[in-house]
Design a protein around this motif. Structure first.
Motif, PDB file in Angstrom:
ATOM      1  N   ARG A  58      47.260  46.140  47.261  1.00  0.00           N
ATOM      2  CA  ARG A  58      45.941  46.406  47.851  1.00  0.00           C
ATOM      3  C   ARG A  58      45.086  45.373  46.992  1.00  0.00           C
ATOM      4  N   SER A  59      45.572  44.292  46.643  1.00  0.00           N
ATOM      5  CA  SER A  59      44.631  43.405  45.843  1.00  0.00           C
ATOM      6  C   SER A  59      45.505  41.994  45.910  1.00  0.00           C
ATOM      7  N   THR A  60      44.702  40.839  45.367  1.00  0.00           N
ATOM      8  CA  THR A  60      45.403  39.525  45.396  1.00  0.00           C
ATOM      9  C   THR A  60      46.451  39.410  44.020  1.00  0.00           C
ATOM     10  N   GLY A  61      46.481  40.527  43.267  1.00  0.00           N
ATOM     11  CA  GLY A  61      47.248  40.346  42.132  1.00  0.00           C
ATOM     12  C   GLY A  61      46.584  39.924  41.029  1.00  0.00           C
ATOM     13  N   SER A  62      47.020  38.714  40.470  1.00  0.00           N
ATOM     14  CA  SER A  62      46.428  37.756  39.415  1.00  0.00           C
ATOM     15  C   SER A  62      45.890  36.627  39.635  1.00  0.00           C
ATOM     16  N   VAL A  63      44.980  35.888  38.942  1.00  0.00           N
ATOM     17  CA  VAL A  63      44.363  34.536  39.230  1.00  0.00           C
ATOM     18  C   VAL A  63      44.702  33.876  37.905  1.00  0.00           C
ATOM     19  N   SER A  64      45.225  32.909  38.164  1.00  0.00           N
ATOM     20  CA  SER A  64      45.704  32.148  36.747  1.00  0.00           C
ATOM     21  C   SER A  64      44.878  30.703  36.623  1.00  0.00           C
ATOM     22  N   LEU A  65      44.044  30.703  35.481  1.00  0.00           N
ATOM     23  CA  LEU A  65      43.023  29.649  35.482  1.00  0.00           C
ATOM     24  C   LEU A  65      43.908  28.231  35.314  1.00  0.00           C
ATOM     25  N   PRO A  66      44.996  28.328  34.480  1.00  0.00           N
ATOM     26  CA  PRO A  66      45.629  26.947  34.462  1.00  0.00           C
ATOM     27  C   PRO A  66      46.120  26.229  35.927  1.00  0.00           C
ATOM     28  N   LEU A  67      46.085  27.209  36.830  1.00  0.00           N
ATOM     29  CA  LEU A  67      46.380  26.624  38.227  1.00  0.00           C
ATOM     30  C   LEU A  67      45.147  26.326  39.183  1.00  0.00           C
ATOM     31  N   LEU A  68      44.031  26.326  38.306  1.00  0.00           N
ATOM     32  CA  LEU A  68      42.774  25.947  38.977  1.00  0.00           C
ATOM     33  C   LEU A  68      42.262  24.677  38.405  1.00  0.00           C
ATOM     34  N   ARG A  69      41.956  23.748  39.259  1.00  0.00           N
ATOM     35  CA  ARG A  69      41.243  22.421  38.431  1.00  0.00           C
ATOM     36  C   ARG A  69      39.810  22.887  37.817  1.00  0.00           C
ATOM     37  N   PRO A  70      39.358  22.292  37.043  1.00  0.00           N
ATOM     38  CA  PRO A  70      37.896  22.208  36.391  1.00  0.00           C
ATOM     39  C   PRO A  70      37.008  22.324  37.608  1.00  0.00           C
ATOM     40  N   LYS A  71      36.170  23.444  37.751  1.00  0.00           N
ATOM     41  CA  LYS A  71      35.185  23.578  38.725  1.00  0.00           C
ATOM     42  C   LYS A  71      35.511  24.319  40.256  1.00  0.00           C
ATOM     43  N   ALA A  72      37.011  24.234  39.976  1.00  0.00           N
ATOM     44  CA  ALA A  72      37.566  24.951  41.324  1.00  0.00           C
ATOM     45  C   ALA A  72      37.351  26.298  41.218  1.00  0.00           C
ATOM     46  N   SER A  73      37.677  27.126  42.450  1.00  0.00           N
ATOM     47  CA  SER A  73      37.447  28.556  42.181  1.00  0.00           C
ATOM     48  C   SER A  73      38.644  29.242  43.369  1.00  0.00           C
ATOM     49  N   ALA A  74      38.841  30.449  43.180  1.00  0.00           N
ATOM     50  CA  ALA A  74      39.797  30.981  43.968  1.00  0.00           C
ATOM     51  C   ALA A  74      39.252  32.536  44.254  1.00  0.00           C
ATOM     52  N   ASP A  75      39.216  32.826  45.510  1.00  0.00           N
ATOM     53  CA  ASP A  75      38.784  34.312  46.055  1.00  0.00           C
ATOM     54  C   ASP A  75      39.744  35.357  45.972  1.00  0.00           C
ATOM     55  N   ALA A  76      39.413  36.361  45.518  1.00  0.00           N
ATOM     56  CA  ALA A  76      40.373  37.646  45.083  1.00  0.00           C
ATOM     57  C   ALA A  76      39.668  38.801  45.708  1.00  0.00           C
ATOM     58  N   TYR A  77      40.450  39.845  45.761  1.00  0.00           N
ATOM     59  CA  TYR A  77      39.945  41.317  46.234  1.00  0.00           C
ATOM     60  C   TYR A  77      40.933  42.246  45.377  1.00  0.00           C
ATOM     61  N   VAL A  78      40.143  43.575  45.392  1.00  0.00           N
ATOM     62  CA  VAL A  78      40.921  44.532  44.946  1.00  0.00           C
ATOM     63  C   VAL A  78      40.290  45.966  45.798  1.00  0.00           C
ATOM     64  N   TRP A  79      41.274  46.985  45.924  1.00  0.00           N
ATOM     65  CA  TRP A  79      40.731  48.152  46.690  1.00  0.00           C
ATOM     66  C   TRP A  79      40.703  49.183  45.547  1.00  0.00           C
ATOM     67  N   ILE A  80      39.719  49.828  45.217  1.00  0.00           N
ATOM     68  CA  ILE A  80      39.463  50.772  44.308  1.00  0.00           C
ATOM     69  C   ILE A  80      39.207  52.367  45.132  1.00  0.00           C
ATOM     70  N   ARG A  81      39.737  53.286  44.411  1.00  0.00           N
ATOM     71  CA  ARG A  81      39.570  54.732  44.868  1.00  0.00           C
ATOM     72  C   ARG A  81      38.491  55.095  44.429  1.00  0.00           C
ATOM     73  N   VAL A  82      37.483  55.221  45.156  1.00  0.00           N
ATOM     74  CA  VAL A  82      36.161  55.879  44.863  1.00  0.00           C
ATOM     75  C   VAL A  82      35.724  56.949  45.891  1.00  0.00           C
ATOM     76  N   PRO A  83      35.241  58.318  45.285  1.00  0.00           N
ATOM     77  CA  PRO A  83      35.014  59.306  46.379  1.00  0.00           C
ATOM     78  C   PRO A  83      33.646  58.946  46.935  1.00  0.00           C
ATOM     79  N   ASP A  84      33.930  59.171  48.401  1.00  0.00           N
ATOM     80  CA  ASP A  84      32.798  59.129  49.208  1.00  0.00           C
ATOM     81  C   ASP A  84      31.597  59.668  48.672  1.00  0.00           C
ATOM     82  N   GLY A  85      30.290  58.963  48.726  1.00  0.00           N
ATOM     83  CA  GLY A  85      29.117  59.659  48.420  1.00  0.00           C
ATOM     84  C   GLY A  85      28.683  58.699  46.960  1.00  0.00           C
ATOM     85  N   VAL A  86      29.387  58.305  46.363  1.00  0.00           N
ATOM     86  CA  VAL A  86      29.119  57.498  45.028  1.00  0.00           C
ATOM     87  C   VAL A  86      28.445  56.095  45.544  1.00  0.00           C
ATOM     88  N   LYS A  87      27.245  55.745  45.215  1.00  0.00           N
ATOM     89  CA  LYS A  87      26.364  54.673  45.797  1.00  0.00           C
ATOM     90  C   LYS A  87      26.522  53.548  44.867  1.00  0.00           C
TER      91      LYS A  87
END
Length: 203
Positions: free
Chosen positions: A155-184
């Motif tokens: 439920r996430s993109t895993g890991s992002v390795s900086l050496p695989l990115l060129r300087p000033k390049a970026s990578a998008d990632a996500y992760v799902w976190i279990r948070v009770p309903d009602g937390v704002k």
């Protein structure tokens, strides 16, 4: 003498004929006048009722205004609002969104999808161990200090390795976190990255 009497008789006959004609004319005129008077005074115009019933349209009811309850307010992260350095100054992590979603397995809205953008800043000095483990991201309730963990690696993109990115390049990632309903709001902790404090959760 007889001639004189004959003339008188003819004269009287003529006068009588004239008088009779005049009397007949007067009678006819009087009768016409009476008929006209009766028609104008004695007969009232008939009122013809319409056979088509009037359809009564109901009074328009006021449609309720579409109001958005205050509890449904949506918080949106602005670009550049939540940016923190990672691995010193080698990289930076920007939070793009923290949105509450429904768990597809349980149907409960106790999952927060955290999306981020990881950008390499350094041109050199980046080693093979400079890896951001997005799946290990955690969160904390700033009011109760209760901590929350990511659901699973898949439920996430895993890991992002900086050496695989060129300087000033970026990578998008996500992760799902279990948070009770009602937390704002959440404090979010991405590994090897400075903490993000009081991040609003959008619905």
């Amino acid at each position: 003498m007889s001639t004189f009497l004959s003339g008188v008789a003819v004269f009287l006959s003529t006068v009588a004929l004239i008088c009779g004609g005049y009397a007949a004319y007067e009678v006819f005129t009087l009768r016409q006048t009476l008929n006209t008077t009766n028609i104008s005074t004695g007969v009232s115009p008939a009122v013809v009722p319409t056979s088509v019933a009037k359809s009564i349209s109901p009074e328009p009811t006021a449609s309720p205004e579409k109001t958005t309850p205050a509890s449904v307010a949506i918080s949106v992260l602005q670009p550049g609002q939540f940016v923190q350095p990672a691995f010193g100054n080698k990289a930076e992590v920007e939070l793009l969104s923290a949105k509450r979603i429904k768990d597809p397995e349980t149907g409960n809205r106790d999952v927060v999808n955290v999306q981020m953008r990881i950008r390499r800043q350094a041109t050199d000095g980046v080693g093979g161990g400079d890896i951001i483990s997005v799946a290990s991201t955690t969160a904390r309730n700033p009011e109760t200090s209760e901590t929350y963990k990511a659901i699973a690696l898949n439920r996430s993109t895993g890991s992002v390795s900086l050496p695989l990115l060129r300087p000033k390049a970026s990578a998008d990632a996500y992760v799902w976190i279990r948070v009770p309903d009602g937390v704002k709001n959440l404090d979010i902790f991405v590994p090897d990255t400075a903490a993000f404090k009081n991040v609003p959760i959008s619905n």
